[in-house]
Motif scaffolding. Structure first.
Motif, PDB file in Angstrom:
ATOM      1  N   GLU A   1     -14.901  32.353   2.736  1.00  7.92           N
ATOM      2  CA  GLU A   1     -14.682  33.301   1.648  1.00  7.92           C
ATOM      3  C   GLU A   1     -15.373  32.713   0.411  1.00  7.92           C
ATOM      4  OE1 GLU A   1     -12.661  36.169   1.945  1.00  7.92           O
ATOM      5  OE2 GLU A   1     -13.269  36.690  -0.110  1.00  7.92           O
ATOM      6  N   LEU A   2     -16.339  33.436  -0.130  1.00  8.92           N
ATOM      7  CA  LEU A   2     -17.073  32.921  -1.299  1.00  8.92           C
ATOM      8  C   LEU A   2     -16.775  33.759  -2.535  1.00  8.92           C
ATOM      9  CD1 LEU A   2     -20.658  32.181   0.144  1.00  8.92           C
ATOM     10  CD2 LEU A   2     -18.636  30.732   0.169  1.00  8.92           C
ATOM     11  N   HIS A   3     -16.787  33.093  -3.694  1.00  9.49           N
ATOM     12  CA  HIS A   3     -16.659  33.828  -4.961  1.00  9.49           C
ATOM     13  C   HIS A   3     -17.972  34.492  -5.320  1.00  9.49           C
ATOM     14  CE1 HIS A   3     -12.678  32.594  -5.813  1.00  9.49           C
ATOM     15  NE2 HIS A   3     -12.969  31.315  -5.846  1.00  9.49           N
ATOM     16  N   SER A   4     -19.070  33.764  -5.041  1.00 15.10           N
ATOM     17  CA  SER A   4     -20.379  34.334  -5.318  1.00 15.10           C
ATOM     18  C   SER A   4     -21.323  33.780  -4.279  1.00 15.10           C
ATOM     19  CB  SER A   4     -20.858  33.942  -6.717  1.00 15.10           C
ATOM     20  OG  SER A   4     -21.063  32.541  -6.761  1.00 15.10           O
ATOM     21  N   MET A   5     -22.390  34.523  -4.061  1.00 12.28           N
ATOM     22  CA  MET A   5     -23.292  34.130  -2.990  1.00 12.28           C
ATOM     23  C   MET A   5     -24.726  34.171  -3.481  1.00 12.28           C
ATOM     24  SD  MET A   5     -23.767  34.714   0.770  1.00 12.28           S
ATOM     25  CE  MET A   5     -25.248  35.175   1.666  1.00 12.28           C
ATOM     26  N   PRO A   6     -25.473  33.075  -3.256  1.00 16.63           N
ATOM     27  CA  PRO A   6     -26.906  33.131  -3.582  1.00 16.63           C
ATOM     28  C   PRO A   6     -27.614  34.009  -2.551  1.00 16.63           C
ATOM     29  CG  PRO A   6     -26.364  31.043  -2.539  1.00 16.63           C
ATOM     30  CD  PRO A   6     -25.084  31.819  -2.628  1.00 16.63           C
ATOM     31  N   GLU A   7     -28.903  34.171  -2.694  1.00 15.77           N
ATOM     32  CA  GLU A   7     -29.680  34.852  -1.652  1.00 15.77           C
ATOM     33  C   GLU A   7     -29.407  34.175  -0.321  1.00 15.77           C
ATOM     34  OE1 GLU A   7     -32.242  37.428  -1.825  1.00 15.77           O
ATOM     35  OE2 GLU A   7     -30.940  37.785  -3.570  1.00 15.77           O
ATOM     36  N   LYS A   8     -29.439  34.930   0.750  1.00 18.88           N
ATOM     37  CA  LYS A   8     -29.157  34.380   2.075  1.00 18.88           C
ATOM     38  C   LYS A   8     -30.028  33.164   2.385  1.00 18.88           C
ATOM     39  CE  LYS A   8     -30.393  35.840   6.517  1.00 18.88           C
ATOM     40  NZ  LYS A   8     -30.633  36.943   7.456  1.00 18.88           N
ATOM     41  N   GLU A   9     -31.344  33.283   2.117  1.00 23.98           N
ATOM     42  CA  GLU A   9     -32.260  32.174   2.416  1.00 23.98           C
ATOM     43  C   GLU A   9     -31.889  30.929   1.610  1.00 23.98           C
ATOM     44  OE1 GLU A   9     -33.269  35.313   2.100  1.00 23.98           O
ATOM     45  OE2 GLU A   9     -33.709  35.487   4.252  1.00 23.98           O
ATOM     46  N   GLU A  10     -31.465  31.169   0.359  1.00 23.95           N
ATOM     47  CA  GLU A  10     -31.095  30.066  -0.520  1.00 23.95           C
ATOM     48  C   GLU A  10     -29.823  29.385   0.006  1.00 23.95           C
ATOM     49  OE1 GLU A  10     -32.277  28.408  -2.866  1.00 23.95           O
ATOM     50  OE2 GLU A  10     -30.599  27.580  -4.009  1.00 23.95           O
ATOM     51  N   LEU A  11     -28.887  30.173   0.460  1.00 17.87           N
ATOM     52  CA  LEU A  11     -27.652  29.628   1.017  1.00 17.87           C
ATOM     53  C   LEU A  11     -27.972  28.744   2.226  1.00 17.87           C
ATOM     54  CD1 LEU A  11     -24.425  29.861   1.006  1.00 17.87           C
ATOM     55  CD2 LEU A  11     -24.770  31.479   2.858  1.00 17.87           C
TER      56      LEU A  11
END
Lengths: 623, 225
Positions: free
Chosen positions: B68-78
């Motif tokens: 469970e994330l509060h915020s998410m970077p771009e998928k590739e960045e993650l």
């Protein structure tokens, strides 16, 4: 992918195979072809214990900062793998490269407690390195000992080529450079050791001979070669801020004892408790700069991902910037949901307030270490803690919601009487009574629980009690039974739980602690009989140990139950730990007079450590 | 938001058990500075759930967990940030934001497929392949399965969705639901025992290829598709 030293079939049949695979986060990998010196760093106990040791992390970091060195780790294989390796003739290997230890230039073994001595032999044996230094050849690694037990290296001196006395940060570079030079010039092992013996802090046991008197005590020690120093002084880091600190500690895959970031805030202790070896060995107290600690804490948390940080020192409450450091940690760790653990804090209003903020009061217990029950006895041991302070701390804690209290005491201290032991029970009772007094009935959430633990006192080298007689096994047990009986007589006995330490192993530890060179053969004999992992009560084999003493014709009581004359030459007297023997003797006499000595911050007592010109010795005194 | 992450586990890290892999990822997420949500209470923990536990000694290129994330970077960045803090042998392969109301990874797992090869010490009769296929083609394979309450008889066949012999090894698609999970080693042990073919210790090298959920129309699909 790295190839492992052990086949899958073996790893699948041993407990916790992750102990042996290396590859942990922050484990250092280097290109072998670019390396001049391969150093294997060993903690001779199981992985989970060894991985929890800060000193090794510091040295591992330091060695790997050197471009020409690759330092790897090795621990004692657990008994299941030990059996497989012996059966299948698999040589002991280092975790990182998985290469055999016998191919290394150095094997460094830390000696953290006496009960690891048979594990040293296990490590050498499994590594296929001759157990005795005298039998090693040019191809074998140089075996180095270090750590607190190296302050009396004599019981294990035959197994080591050299010992490093003191803190490792200072002279290792010089030793490694000498090694490289000797290797280049092909001078051979013997010449390297002779030259190493001239480096400060290095002790080469084979270069000395010891002569004994008829009564078994030491007559004299003689260096066997020209120019070899008679006295070896401990090495010490004068500036503990501008020095090596592991910013990327290795993160184990499996749960280990110390599964958190460890922040060493200072070295040494100002207190001078007379039973405590660490309190003398690491003098003078040197604090790390608080800004450095803040930076290190954040870096280590970031680089490991640990969810807990623990402050480490012998007495954290004495660190002068503690409130500032704790404020910083509470502010930064709270956000990241990182726990702060605070061992070795004195219980007072400040520490209770901090603990209240960082711990779940309902779940945690508070620890007091009065060490002795009576004020008379606390004066003998110079433990500057009064009953009033203890009871007041307990009262504050109970009012703050704590209900569980742990108390640590020692039994068998010099000059202890039955009255002193009874005082242990009475102190426990008074603390319980304090609870009923401090917390009104309607506010008592749960019952007060007091756990009192006693360990048996073992006199250690370089303490004022190094002259003292140790109790026999029977005396130890009688004292434990007496304590139990005295607790049962107390009004609040139902809230007090009592544990005591094993007596057999305390006797052996006492023998090793103040032993001499004649114990080498006993340890070797005990190991050959099957003694191993002596620090683990499940594996400790008292019968085998005592038959080893008998076969070797060594009287164990000589080392323990005998009170030493003031002028006796001790096996460790050739080492200089900074604190003088005159100071220790003066303290021994003061103990007999029940006189206390003020701590280093209150007043200098002239212990000798001021020679190092650093730390508390340079501070302005209160008086 | 809920994010599903796919990873592989190969090489020496196969000796790290499931609970330790969970601890490993908790620390990795801190190192990668992923903005994860924590449970409330006095000792908060990361909101994270793993799909199907992998046994010690098995490798896989189809492991999953949800966070469970509060915020998410771009998928590739993650993926890049996580891979930057991995150890050798563990790679982040994919990530996907889950839709509202999607069940967690463990609840969704329906099946997993495996490739099994033999250890060096295994000596097999020349006709083992035919015998294994014949074993699989039986209408039912009654076995005693250990449960918490003791042993009970089950039909192993019901949990084997496919079994084939491939060039790379024995392929198996098996039930991996948390209540009825079938271990590939168990299928083969049952076969070898029945055929009275003796096996050495640790005979199988088991590699999980993918973990599947069952779509509404009944088809199996990878947990991230």
């Amino acid at each position: 992918m790295r190839k492992l030293a052990l086949k899958d079939e073996i790893l699948m049949q041993v407990e916790k195979p992750a102990r042996y695979i290396g590859n942990e986060v922050n484990a250092v990998m280097k290109d072998k072809s670019q390396i001049e010196i391969r150093f294997a760093m060993c903690f001779p106990d199981v992985y989970e214990i060894g991985m929890s040791h800060l000193g090794i992390q510091i040295l591992y970091h330091m060695f790997n900062q050197f471009e020409d060195v690759w330092c790897e780790r090795v621990y004692s294989p657990w008994v299941d793998l030990d059996a497989v390796m012996r059966r299948e003739h698999i040589p002991l290997f280092a975790l990182e490269s998985q290469d055999p230890i016998k191919e290394f230039d150095f094997l460094g073994i830390t000696l953290q407690y006496e009960m690891c001595y048979t594990n040293i032999l296990q490590v050498l044996d499994l590594a296929e390195i001759p157990l005795l230094s005298a039998q090693r050849g040019e191809e074998d690694p140089i075996v180095i000992g270090g750590g607190p037990c190296a302050y009396n290296p004599e019981p294990v001196c035959d197994f080591f080529d050299l010992f490093y006395i003191g803190e490792g940060e200072t002279q290792y570079r010089r030793l490694l450079d000498l090694y490289k030079e000797c290797k280049r010039k092909k001078t051979g092992r013997k010449t390297f050791l002779e030259k190493a013996a001239l480096i400060p802090g290095i002790y080469v046991p084979s270069l000395y001979q010891v002569f004994y008197q008829e009564d078994g005590t030491i007559q004299k020690r003689v260096p066997l070669a020209e120019g070899i120093p008679e006295i070896i002084r401990k090495e010490l880091v004068r500036d503990v801020t501008q020095t090596f600190y592991p910013d990327k500690p290795v993160v184990p895959f499996i749960k280990v004892t110390q599964d958190r970031v460890v922040l060493e805030i200072q070295r040494g202790c100002i207190r001078g408790c007379r039973f405590c070896q660490a309190g003398q060995l690491y003098r003078p107290v040197r604090e790390r700069d608080v800004e450095m600690l803040k930076r290190c804490a954040m870096e280590m948390l970031q680089n490991t991902g640990h969810e807990e940080i623990s402050l480490s020192s012998l007495s954290s409450s004495d660190y002068s910037h503690l409130p500032e450091l704790l404020d910083f940690l509470m502010e930064n760790c709270g956000r990241e949901k990182i726990n702060i653990s605070l061992p070795s804090l004195r219980i007072d209003a400040f520490s209770l307030d901090v603990m209240n903020k960082v711990q779940d009061v309902k779940k945690s217990s508070l620890t007091f270490a009065p060490e002795a029950g009576s004020q008379r006895m606390r004066n003998v041991i110079n433990k500057g803690l009064t009953e009033e302070v203890i009871l007041n701390g307990a009262r504050l804690a109970f009012q703050g919601g704590w209900t569980r209290v742990k108390l640590y005491f020692m039994l068998g201290l010099p000059m202890e009487t039955e009255e002193d032991i009874r005082a242990i029970a009475e102190l426990c009772n008074k603390i319980a009574a304090e609870f009923y007094d401090a917390v009104p009935k309607e506010k008592r959430r749960e019952k007060v629980q007091i756990v009192a633990s006693t360990s048996f006192f073992i006199p250690k080298p370089f303490t004022p009690f190094q002259w003292a007689a140790q109790c026999t096994r029977e005396e130890f047990l009688d004292k434990a039974y007496f304590t139990r009986g005295a607790i049962r007589e107390q009004l609040n006995q139902k809230t007090i739980k009592y544990n005591w330490h094993e007596a057999d192993v305390s006797v052996l530890e006492g023998i090793m602690a103040r032993g001499d060179r004649r114990l080498n053969q006993v340890i070797l004999n005990a190991y050959r009989k099957g003694c191993l992992y002596d620090a683990w009560s499940d594996f400790y084999k008292n019968d085998l140990w005592f038959s080893a003493f008998e076969e070797c014709g060594v009287d164990p009581d000589f080392y323990t139950t005998r009170e030493r004359r003031d002028d006796e030459i001790f096996p460790w007297d050739f080492l200089d730990c900074g604190v003088t023997k005159e100071f220790l003797l003066k303290e021994w006499h003061k103990a007999q007079e029940e006189a206390v000595t003020p701590n280093c911050r209150m007043q200098c007592s002239g212990c000798g450590a001021a020679r190092y010109q650093t730390g508390v010795c340079l501070e302005k005194k209160e008086g | 938001m809920k994010v599903r992450i796919k990873f592989s586990k190969e090489g020496p890290v196969k000796f790290i058990g499931h609970l330790d892999v969970m601890r490993y990822f908790q620390k990795a997420i801190r190192r990668a500075k992923i903005d994860i949500a924590y449970s409330s209470g006095f000792s908060p923990h990361q909101i994270m759930s793993f799909a199907a536990p992998l046994s010690v000694g098995h490798t896989s290129c189809g492991e999953y967990f949800d966070v469970e994330l509060h915020s998410m970077p771009e998928k590739e960045e993650l993926i890049r940030r996580l891979n930057a803090v991995m150890v050798e042998g563990i790679r982040i392969l994919d990530a996907a934001v889950l839709g509202e109301g999607e069940g967690n990874a463990m609840a969704r797992v329906a099946a997993a497929d495996y490739l099994v090869t033999f250890g060096e010490a295994v000596a097999l009769p020349s006709d083992w392949k035919e015998r294994l296929l014949a074993f699989y083609e039986q209408p039912s394979i009654p076995v005693q399965k250990k449960t918490k309450k003791g042993e009970k008889e089950v039909d192993l066949k019901e949990g084997i969705y496919d079994l084939a012999i491939r060039k790379e090894g024995i392929y198996m698609l098996l039930d991996a639901k948390s209540g009825s999970n079938i271990k590939p080693g168990f299928v083969l042990e049952t076969f070898f025992e029945k055929e009275k073919i003796p096996l050495p210790e640790y005979p199988f090298r088991i590699h999980r290829l993918e973990t599947y959920l069952r779509e509404e129309e009944g088809r199996l699909a990878p947990l991230i598709s």
